[in-house]
Write an enzyme that holds these catalytic residues in place. Sequence first.
Site: not given
Length: 468
Positions: A282, A333
């Site tokens: 991220h 994810d």
Amino acid sequence: MGTGIEHGWLPDFLLINGEVKSGIAFFADESGIITRFSTAGGDLAKAQRLKGRAVLPGLVNVHSHTFQRVIRGRTEWRNQGQRDTFWTWREKMYEAATRLTPEQIYQTAKAAFLEMLLSGITTVGEFHYLHHQADGSRYSDPNLIGKLVIQAGKEVGLRIVLLRTAYLRAGYGKAPNPGQTRFITGDAATFISDTEELSAWVKKFDSRGEAEVGVAPHSVRAVTQAYLLEIADYARQRELCVHMHVSEQPGENEVCIQEYGISPVIWLERMGLLGPRFTAVHAIHISEAEAGFLADSGSSVCACPTSERNLADGAVRGDWLLARGANICLGSDSQIQIDLLEDARLLEYHLRMQQLERVVLDPPVPGRERLSQMLYETASKSGAKSLRQRVGELTVGKPADFVGIDLDDLSVAGASPETLVANVVFSLERTAVKEVYVGGRCLVTDGRHPLQESITAEFREVQERFWK
């Protein structure tokens, strides 16, 4: 001992060394390793003709939580009078994580991995933290679920790096809540011994060398300094890749500042954890200077834009990172959408929306295809670097992991060699993905996998039972 048998392929277009070429066949030995490329007439004649196809390197999905596939479409409403954020979504995710059985996790992993393969993904990094039973007690085999997830990947045919996640606490000064008890390993020594046992099992289980193990301290908030450093030292000794959620939300930065007085990236840099084996997953809420720390250390940054937009995380500053030469890779994810090329284009599109300017990430080098080539590499070659895998590009000595794209599919019809990669990155639909090869083995033919119907039926039953 090898037999010297080769298999070759001759597509209309072939992406090699950053260029789209025609009239080239490529060959792999019986172990699936590329041995040569050829334009000789005799070689072209004996290669398998892939008519109407463009061949590109297989995609590398660096960050996956397969179990979260069960909650797709189950969190898209707001509780009465409540502001919905990443943190409220997380509670819904934890509730599902608490109830999943090992068999359901296995079936869900197969479904998620199948969806990946059908979209052109040939390698996955599975950030795995469902270690224990729902009450936190250990299974008689502490790696039971990890082994099931690896078996699921092998059954479908993907390469898999299982990133065993180290999780100690709910956050600075916080005890675990009931939704996190499956994640917790109470001391670093136990985590390390469990990881060693799994690594030894993988070497026996996977004769083709298509499964490996890495480590993943969950986040700064989920581990203490001593716990993290002990695991990082173990990874250094074993030369394992280390992945970690970093600055996904502003709240993570605030808690790190509360505990250590500095932000996560700066703290990790001072602890000596950044480097070529480290991937920050991220890394959204960072400063331009912190982007420099990540890039200059040789760390990778894994962006997950389809998930990050769904979770209202924010947008990765790809412009800052690439300006400093950072290695940016991609992950699916939360599995809200499994489409790594969508993730690649969103890396650019999110910045266009913010900056009201087009072609923001275009590298300062000659050529009209440079942006498209760079974005395709974030979904392939850059991911291989993060996972320390010898994949992501078609070159001699590396595995024949590749995708066959139908040039007659409407989403890319009319593409020329000069525009092919741009068509693929910015416009490709999944209907165009017709063949997927891993290690020279064809796992998807004409857009279908041989286990597609059975895996889909099993997963549909998992969903029906689970959500009753």
